[in-house]
Enzyme design. Structure first.
Site, PDB file in Angstrom:
ATOM      1  N   LYS A  37      30.697  39.053  42.641  1.00 46.06           N
ATOM      2  CA  LYS A  37      30.618  38.618  41.245  1.00 46.06           C
ATOM      3  C   LYS A  37      31.263  37.251  41.106  1.00 46.06           C
ATOM      4  CE  LYS A  37      32.927  38.482  37.562  1.00 46.06           C
ATOM      5  NZ  LYS A  37      32.499  37.304  36.797  1.00 46.06           N
ATOM      6  N   GLU A  67      44.363  37.142  45.940  1.00 46.39           N
ATOM      7  CA  GLU A  67      44.838  35.767  46.109  1.00 46.39           C
ATOM      8  C   GLU A  67      44.968  35.203  44.699  1.00 46.39           C
ATOM      9  OE1 GLU A  67      45.264  32.228  45.965  1.00 46.39           O
ATOM     10  OE2 GLU A  67      43.243  31.902  46.763  1.00 46.39           O
ATOM     11  N   CYS A 126      44.643  26.525  43.382  1.00 47.73           N
ATOM     12  CA  CYS A 126      45.714  27.533  43.243  1.00 47.73           C
ATOM     13  C   CYS A 126      47.013  27.041  43.870  1.00 47.73           C
ATOM     14  CB  CYS A 126      45.283  28.876  43.797  1.00 47.73           C
ATOM     15  SG  CYS A 126      44.533  28.772  45.399  1.00 47.73           S
ATOM     16  N   GLU A 149      51.412  28.656  35.555  1.00 44.93           N
ATOM     17  CA  GLU A 149      50.325  27.942  36.224  1.00 44.93           C
ATOM     18  C   GLU A 149      49.503  27.217  35.152  1.00 44.93           C
ATOM     19  OE1 GLU A 149      47.137  30.312  38.165  1.00 44.93           O
ATOM     20  OE2 GLU A 149      47.383  28.887  39.805  1.00 44.93           O
TER      21      GLU A 149
HETATM   22  P1  NAP Z   1      40.355  34.887  35.878  1.00 50.09           P
HETATM   23  O1  NAP Z   1      40.173  35.487  34.546  1.00 50.09           O
HETATM   24  O2  NAP Z   1      41.406  35.422  36.757  1.00 50.09           O
HETATM   25  O3  NAP Z   1      38.928  35.008  36.609  1.00 50.09           O
HETATM   26  C1  NAP Z   1      38.722  35.169  37.992  1.00 50.09           C
HETATM   27  C2  NAP Z   1      37.550  36.120  38.202  1.00 50.09           C
HETATM   28  O4  NAP Z   1      37.874  37.421  37.691  1.00 50.09           O
HETATM   29  C3  NAP Z   1      36.289  35.718  37.452  1.00 50.09           C
HETATM   30  O5  NAP Z   1      35.152  36.060  38.205  1.00 50.09           O
HETATM   31  C4  NAP Z   1      36.395  36.557  36.197  1.00 50.09           C
HETATM   32  O6  NAP Z   1      35.202  36.753  35.502  1.00 50.09           O
HETATM   33  C5  NAP Z   1      36.912  37.840  36.758  1.00 50.09           C
HETATM   34  N1  NAP Z   1      37.502  38.712  35.746  1.00 50.09           N
HETATM   35  C6  NAP Z   1      38.040  38.384  34.543  1.00 50.09           C
HETATM   36  N2  NAP Z   1      38.468  39.485  33.894  1.00 50.09           N
HETATM   37  C7  NAP Z   1      38.198  40.536  34.704  1.00 50.09           C
HETATM   38  C8  NAP Z   1      38.418  41.938  34.604  1.00 50.09           C
HETATM   39  N3  NAP Z   1      38.989  42.482  33.531  1.00 50.09           N
HETATM   40  N4  NAP Z   1      38.029  42.728  35.622  1.00 50.09           N
HETATM   41  C9  NAP Z   1      37.448  42.200  36.716  1.00 50.09           C
HETATM   42  N5  NAP Z   1      37.206  40.884  36.871  1.00 50.09           N
HETATM   43  C10 NAP Z   1      37.591  40.059  35.876  1.00 50.09           C
HETATM   44  O7  NAP Z   1      40.525  33.355  35.731  1.00 50.09           O
HETATM   45  P2  NAP Z   1      39.965  32.452  34.526  1.00 50.09           P
HETATM   46  O8  NAP Z   1      39.948  33.195  33.238  1.00 50.09           O
HETATM   47  O9  NAP Z   1      38.697  31.924  34.924  1.00 50.09           O
HETATM   48  O10 NAP Z   1      41.090  31.346  34.462  1.00 50.09           O
HETATM   49  C11 NAP Z   1      42.297  31.582  33.756  1.00 50.09           C
HETATM   50  C12 NAP Z   1      43.477  31.010  34.490  1.00 50.09           C
HETATM   51  O11 NAP Z   1      43.605  31.691  35.731  1.00 50.09           O
HETATM   52  C13 NAP Z   1      43.379  29.559  34.893  1.00 50.09           C
HETATM   53  O12 NAP Z   1      43.758  28.707  33.900  1.00 50.09           O
HETATM   54  C14 NAP Z   1      44.293  29.501  36.075  1.00 50.09           C
HETATM   55  O13 NAP Z   1      45.609  29.342  35.682  1.00 50.09           O
HETATM   56  C15 NAP Z   1      44.114  30.824  36.709  1.00 50.09           C
HETATM   57  N6  NAP Z   1      43.184  30.786  37.853  1.00 50.09           N
HETATM   58  C16 NAP Z   1      43.718  30.810  39.086  1.00 50.09           C
HETATM   59  C17 NAP Z   1      42.893  30.742  40.183  1.00 50.09           C
HETATM   60  C18 NAP Z   1      43.456  30.749  41.555  1.00 50.09           C
HETATM   61  O14 NAP Z   1      42.745  30.484  42.502  1.00 50.09           O
HETATM   62  N7  NAP Z   1      44.704  31.070  41.717  1.00 50.09           N
HETATM   63  C19 NAP Z   1      41.515  30.653  40.031  1.00 50.09           C
HETATM   64  C20 NAP Z   1      40.989  30.658  38.739  1.00 50.09           C
HETATM   65  C21 NAP Z   1      41.839  30.727  37.665  1.00 50.09           C
HETATM   66  P3  NAP Z   1      34.834  35.714  34.307  1.00 50.09           P
HETATM   67  O15 NAP Z   1      34.353  34.551  35.026  1.00 50.09           O
HETATM   68  O16 NAP Z   1      33.795  36.349  33.508  1.00 50.09           O
HETATM   69  O17 NAP Z   1      36.085  35.458  33.545  1.00 50.09           O
END
Ligand code: NAP
Ligand code: MG
Length: 503
Positions: free
Chosen positions: A201, A276, A310, A407
């Site tokens: 996904k 991760e 990250c 972050e």
């Molecule tokens: P996120 O919510 O953690 O999303 C990562 C993945 O998880 C996406 O595919 C997301 O789908 C999915 N996801 C979200 N809610 C879920 C749930 N309840 N159950 C299962 N999967 C779920 O990250 P984001 O919202 O895109 O970004 C928010 C913040 O997270 C960023 O500002 C950053 O600080 C952090 N982030 C960190 C990393 C890293 O590599 N450490 C990467 C991305 C973001 P959707 O795309 O539909 O949300």
């Protein structure tokens, strides 16, 4: 549909890429292409203009069920019949296919994620191909051990035991938007090398290269259902995958907040999981560091990919004697970076992935400033369209400031002074995160004292953000569980079975 055609036709991309963007995207499940029930769609944006460039199905529980069934059938069917060397050959072929498709993949990624076309070619395409090749080699190198047994029950009996490594089964991979293709490959490559099948996904913001990768995997000759791609929202498709009893292992990259939801859902089914997660990585600069490297540290460690990394070095700890010099250099770098679309390789700061991420970053800067931190460069969006944030430098933040603790995932760095090694270690470790750290000094002993003391999964010396398929990667503390890359990553996708023979 008219709007989509208009905006994607204006992008500086090839006709082939335009045709791909304008295509009728479907989920990749088993042998077929699947529409989502109810034909719900997610619109996909060009972050540089804010315009819609494509739409993809919003898959949910029903589509995840179908995809998991297809992955299970492949696992129990043709895929498990292949010899390890046949899996290796398919992975090597896939690496070649990714490279051959590089011009399209890179353009699609820049159009969708906003990142520099140079990064798209070098990392999304180039590094993905190298990860596939590296992991291809592991397909033929998974082995168990023979073991001697000490406890003779009943008395006098002798045993010979062995371990056998088996694929863990069907893998649910959930990936973020910062390096969409590469993050998918980080999961898929070791999973396939180990003999698993996958339901992927991608992030709702960046689903396009995942769909293209799914197509390439099919075209390369992998049996149907070995890799399935379900685009959809996290709270629907992602949550359905995380809680699915037919998933044997979850591999997640993303925020710590969502990582905790994944872990909780996994435990209910005893699904194996690796996470991760986020970071607040310190870059620690001692006063004897090579001053010529300060600019490199800012560019590579902080502003690379707009800080949407990250391991972004978003907390720079600077020994007091060089604080002013480092601050001046960071401000000069930030003010000198050229802002614009990722399609012009001369632009060094490209848009953030989404309007939501742009406002998240700007509101954190606002909160930080309201709490006493000083913005000495950037701190706002430039005029004009697109989801840009000016490269930002912060000084004078209290240890409790949001910009020191959380972050940000944007082009924002906070500079903080320290006195000596003990203070540097204490500040570096004063975080719930522990993904990475870097130390900058000409004194190698100093570097190793710091490297041993810092609680971080990766420590770089006089560099930052260097990641390789052969170097284990993952977090201490709330930055995750498990490691990707290297031999240890393959273990994520294997079960160990002990077999004991009475002699
Ligand atoms: P996120 O919510 O953690 O999303 C990562 C993945 O998880 C996406 O595919 C997301 O789908 C999915 N996801 C979200 N809610 C879920 C749930 N309840 N159950 C299962 N999967 C779920 O990250 P984001 O919202 O895109 O970004 C928010 C913040 O997270 C960023 O500002 C950053 O600080 C952090 N982030 C960190 C990393 C890293 O590599 N450490 C990467 C991305 C973001 P959707 O795309 O539909 O949300
Ligand atoms: Mg999200």
């Amino acid at each position: 549909m008219t709007i989509q055609t208009r905006i994607s036709s204006g992008l500086p991309v090839s006709e082939r890429t335009k045709a791909f963007l304008a295509g009728d995207h479907k989920l990749i499940v088993g042998a077929g292409n699947l529409s989502a029930q109810g034909d719900a769609k997610i619109e996909v944006y060009d972050p540089a203009s804010g315009g819609v460039i494509a739409s993809v199905p919003a898959g949910g529980k029903a589509e995840v069920d179908t995809a998991v069934a297809a992955a299970r059938a492949a696992l129990e069917g043709p895929w498990s019949k292949l010899r390890p060397s046949e899996r290796e050959r398919l992975l090597l072929k896939l690496a070649d296919a990714v490279e051959a498709d590089g011009p399209l993949l890179a353009e699609v990624e820049t159009a969708n994620n906003g990142q520099s076309i140079g990064i798209a070619h070098a990392l999304e395409v180039g590094a993905s191909a190298e990860h596939l090749r590296y992991m291809a080699g592991w397909a033929t190198k998974c082995y168990g051990q023979t073991l001697d047994v000490s406890i003779p029950i009943p008395p006098g009996t002798r045993y010979r035991a062995m371990t056998r490594k088996e694929p863990v089964g069907v893998v649910g991979a959930i990936v973020p938007w910062n390096f969409p293709l590469l993050m998918a490959v980080w999961k898929i490559a070791p999973a396939l090398a180990a003999g698993c099948t996958v339901v992927l996904k991608p992030a709702e913001e960046t689903p396009l290269t995942a769909l293209r990768l799914g197509q390439l995997i099919r075209d390369t000759g992998f049996p149907e259902g070995v890799v399935n791609v379900v685009t959809g929202y996290g709270h629907e498709a992602g949550a359905a995958l995380a809680s699915h009893p037919g998933i044997d292992k979850l591999a997640f990259t993303g925020s710590t907040e969502v990582g905790k939801l994944i872990g909780r859902a996994a435990i209910d089914n005893m699904t194996r999981f690796s996470l991760e997660l986020g970071g607040k990585s310190p870059m620690v600069m001692f006063d004897d560091m090579n001053p010529d490297l300060i600019g490199l540290a800012a560019n590579l460690g902080v502003y690379f990919n707009q800080g949407q990394v990250c391991t972004c070095g978003s907390r720079v700890l600077v020994q007091k004697g060089i604080f002013d010099k480092v601050a001046q250099t960071f401000v000069a770098v930030a003010n000198g970076l050229k802002i614009g679309s990722g399609f012009d390789p001369a632009n060094q700061i490209n848009p953030l992935v989404s309007a939501k991420q742009q406002s998240r970053v700007l509101s954190m800067v606002e909160r930080g400033a309201a709490d006493g931190a000083m913005i000495v460069a950037g701190g706002a969006a430039p005029d004009g369209p697109g989801f840009f944030v000016k490269p930002t430098v912060i000084i004078g933040a209290k240890p409790s400031n949001v910009l020191v603790r959380e972050e940000i995932f944007g082009p924002v760095v906070t500079l903080l002074p320290f006195t000596d090694m003990a203070d540097a270690i204490a500040q570096a470790n004063d975080s719930v995160y522990g993904l990475s750290a870097s130390v900058w000094s000409r004194d190698i002993e100093r570097c190793f004292i710091f490297a041993d003391a810092v609680k971080a999964g990766t420590v770089w010396i006089n560099t930052h953000n260097v990641v390789d398929p052969n170097m284990p990667f993952g977090g201490y503390k709330q930055s995750g569980i498990g490691r990707e890359h290297g031999a240890v990553a393959i273990e994520n996708y294997l079960e160990t079975k002990a077999i004991c023979l009475a002699l």
